[in-house]
Scaffold this motif. Structure first.
Motif, PDB file in Angstrom:
ATOM      1  N   UNK A  20      -1.851 -10.263 -22.748  1.00 38.04           N
ATOM      2  CA  UNK A  20      -0.612 -10.657 -22.122  1.00 38.04           C
ATOM      3  C   UNK A  20       0.204 -11.608 -22.904  1.00 38.04           C
ATOM      4  N   UNK A  21       1.568 -11.213 -22.727  1.00 34.13           N
ATOM      5  CA  UNK A  21       2.568 -12.297 -23.470  1.00 34.13           C
ATOM      6  C   UNK A  21       2.075 -13.586 -23.189  1.00 34.13           C
ATOM      7  N   UNK A  22       2.036 -14.476 -24.312  1.00 33.93           N
ATOM      8  CA  UNK A  22       1.405 -15.737 -24.311  1.00 33.93           C
ATOM      9  C   UNK A  22       2.553 -16.618 -24.427  1.00 33.93           C
ATOM     10  N   UNK A  23       3.563 -16.160 -25.066  1.00 33.34           N
ATOM     11  CA  UNK A  23       4.651 -17.054 -25.367  1.00 33.34           C
ATOM     12  C   UNK A  23       4.756 -17.471 -26.988  1.00 33.34           C
ATOM     13  N   UNK A  24       3.691 -17.275 -27.464  1.00 35.89           N
ATOM     14  CA  UNK A  24       3.507 -17.551 -29.091  1.00 35.89           C
ATOM     15  C   UNK A  24       4.026 -16.363 -29.854  1.00 35.89           C
ATOM     16  N   UNK A  25       4.621 -16.804 -30.797  1.00 34.50           N
ATOM     17  CA  UNK A  25       5.429 -15.822 -31.911  1.00 34.50           C
ATOM     18  C   UNK A  25       5.157 -16.495 -33.302  1.00 34.50           C
ATOM     19  N   UNK A  26       5.241 -15.549 -34.247  1.00 30.04           N
ATOM     20  CA  UNK A  26       5.322 -16.087 -35.477  1.00 30.04           C
ATOM     21  C   UNK A  26       6.533 -15.555 -36.091  1.00 30.04           C
ATOM     22  N   UNK A  27       7.593 -16.526 -36.202  1.00 29.47           N
ATOM     23  CA  UNK A  27       8.743 -16.002 -36.769  1.00 29.47           C
ATOM     24  C   UNK A  27       8.944 -16.026 -38.139  1.00 29.47           C
ATOM     25  N   UNK A  28       9.365 -14.961 -38.758  1.00 26.21           N
ATOM     26  CA  UNK A  28       9.734 -14.788 -40.365  1.00 26.21           C
ATOM     27  C   UNK A  28      11.031 -14.821 -40.751  1.00 26.21           C
ATOM     28  N   UNK A  29      11.403 -15.775 -41.049  1.00 28.70           N
ATOM     29  CA  UNK A  29      12.627 -16.090 -41.575  1.00 28.70           C
ATOM     30  C   UNK A  29      13.059 -15.431 -43.036  1.00 28.70           C
ATOM     31  N   UNK A  30      13.786 -14.333 -43.165  1.00 30.28           N
ATOM     32  CA  UNK A  30      14.035 -13.881 -44.488  1.00 30.28           C
ATOM     33  C   UNK A  30      15.432 -13.461 -44.724  1.00 30.28           C
ATOM     34  N   UNK A  31      15.574 -13.182 -46.139  1.00 27.17           N
ATOM     35  CA  UNK A  31      17.064 -12.692 -46.303  1.00 27.17           C
ATOM     36  C   UNK A  31      16.787 -11.506 -47.228  1.00 27.17           C
ATOM     37  N   UNK A  33      17.010  -9.283 -50.254  1.00 29.00           N
ATOM     38  CA  UNK A  33      16.882  -9.356 -51.567  1.00 29.00           C
ATOM     39  C   UNK A  33      15.698 -10.210 -52.029  1.00 29.00           C
ATOM     40  N   UNK A  34      14.903 -11.024 -51.078  1.00 25.53           N
ATOM     41  CA  UNK A  34      13.910 -12.073 -51.152  1.00 25.53           C
ATOM     42  C   UNK A  34      12.947 -11.185 -51.747  1.00 25.53           C
ATOM     43  N   UNK A  35      12.434 -11.666 -52.974  1.00 25.37           N
ATOM     44  CA  UNK A  35      11.328 -10.830 -53.587  1.00 25.37           C
ATOM     45  C   UNK A  35       9.875 -11.299 -52.766  1.00 25.37           C
ATOM     46  N   UNK A  36       9.824 -12.367 -52.530  1.00 22.11           N
ATOM     47  CA  UNK A  36       8.635 -12.782 -51.708  1.00 22.11           C
ATOM     48  C   UNK A  36       8.516 -12.067 -50.164  1.00 22.11           C
ATOM     49  N   UNK A  37       9.796 -12.259 -49.685  1.00 21.02           N
ATOM     50  CA  UNK A  37       9.712 -11.383 -48.628  1.00 21.02           C
ATOM     51  C   UNK A  37       9.138  -9.789 -48.715  1.00 21.02           C
ATOM     52  N   UNK A  38       9.706  -9.137 -49.702  1.00 23.34           N
ATOM     53  CA  UNK A  38       9.353  -7.995 -49.710  1.00 23.34           C
ATOM     54  C   UNK A  38       7.642  -7.766 -50.068  1.00 23.34           C
ATOM     55  N   UNK A  39       7.240  -8.849 -50.872  1.00 26.57           N
ATOM     56  CA  UNK A  39       5.801  -8.858 -51.533  1.00 26.57           C
ATOM     57  C   UNK A  39       4.991  -9.321 -49.914  1.00 26.57           C
ATOM     58  N   UNK A  45       2.174  -7.273 -43.994  1.00 26.89           N
ATOM     59  CA  UNK A  45       3.121  -6.711 -42.877  1.00 26.89           C
ATOM     60  C   UNK A  45       2.115  -5.635 -42.276  1.00 26.89           C
ATOM     61  N   UNK A  46       1.705  -4.747 -43.152  1.00 28.16           N
ATOM     62  CA  UNK A  46       1.220  -3.412 -42.165  1.00 28.16           C
ATOM     63  C   UNK A  46      -0.153  -3.692 -41.308  1.00 28.16           C
ATOM     64  N   UNK A  47      -0.719  -4.801 -41.886  1.00 31.54           N
ATOM     65  CA  UNK A  47      -1.952  -5.211 -41.072  1.00 31.54           C
ATOM     66  C   UNK A  47      -1.804  -6.186 -40.075  1.00 31.54           C
ATOM     67  N   UNK A  48      -0.822  -7.157 -40.440  1.00 37.83           N
ATOM     68  CA  UNK A  48      -0.514  -8.295 -39.312  1.00 37.83           C
ATOM     69  C   UNK A  48      -0.642  -7.956 -37.909  1.00 37.83           C
ATOM     70  N   UNK A  49      -0.040  -6.743 -37.481  1.00 33.33           N
ATOM     71  CA  UNK A  49       0.072  -6.938 -35.781  1.00 33.33           C
ATOM     72  C   UNK A  49      -1.510  -6.352 -35.389  1.00 33.33           C
TER      73      UNK A  49
END
Length: 126
Positions: A20-31, A33-39, A45-49
């Motif tokens: 059930x929705x707990x109210x917790x989120x991990x917010x990823x702030x990106x922009x 062209x960010x190379x580290x975001x892409x990495x 990313x694929x395994x996180x969920x």
């Protein structure tokens, strides 16, 4: 199906229904062209969920230049990626930057444990 695909499929099926929705989120702030975001999106990313962390604090990706109004942050993010742990839209803590997959999981585990004492008893994924 590849071995990795079979493992991900098995883990997903074993995980069962989402909690059930707990109210917790991990917010990823990106922009753009960010190379580290892409990495991060390639490495984690694929395994996180499907990890315990991802089920506890689902990922929400937002743009650095268009932060949503429903987030209450202690300060505006400057670096990308910045990972902000929130509960009901309130910032609990953050990680700035992406030092690689191996470090990410450990840092995330510490952040989750600081935010919620119940998390300390959860298994570590990644």
């Amino acid at each position: 199906m590849t071995l990795i695909g079979a493992i991900i499929c098995a883990v997903t099926l074993h995980a069962g229904p989402a909690p059930a929705q707990s109210g917790w989120e991990l917010v990823m702030v990106e922009q753009r062209g960010c190379v580290y975001c892409i990495r991060w999106h390639a490495d984690v990313g694929p395994e996180y969920p499907i990890t315990p962390e991802g089920r506890f604090a689902p990922l929400r990706v937002v743009d650095l230049r268009a932060l949503p109004d429903d987030l209450t942050l202690t300060r505006r993010p400057i670096f990308t990626p910045t990972f902000i742990l929130t509960r009901d839209g309130q910032e609990i803590g953050r990680m700035e930057g992406y030092p690689g997959e191996d470090f990410f999981w450990g840092l995330l585990g510490r952040l989750l444990a600081q935010g919620d004492a119940d998390w300390a008893t959860q298994p570590v994924g990644g």
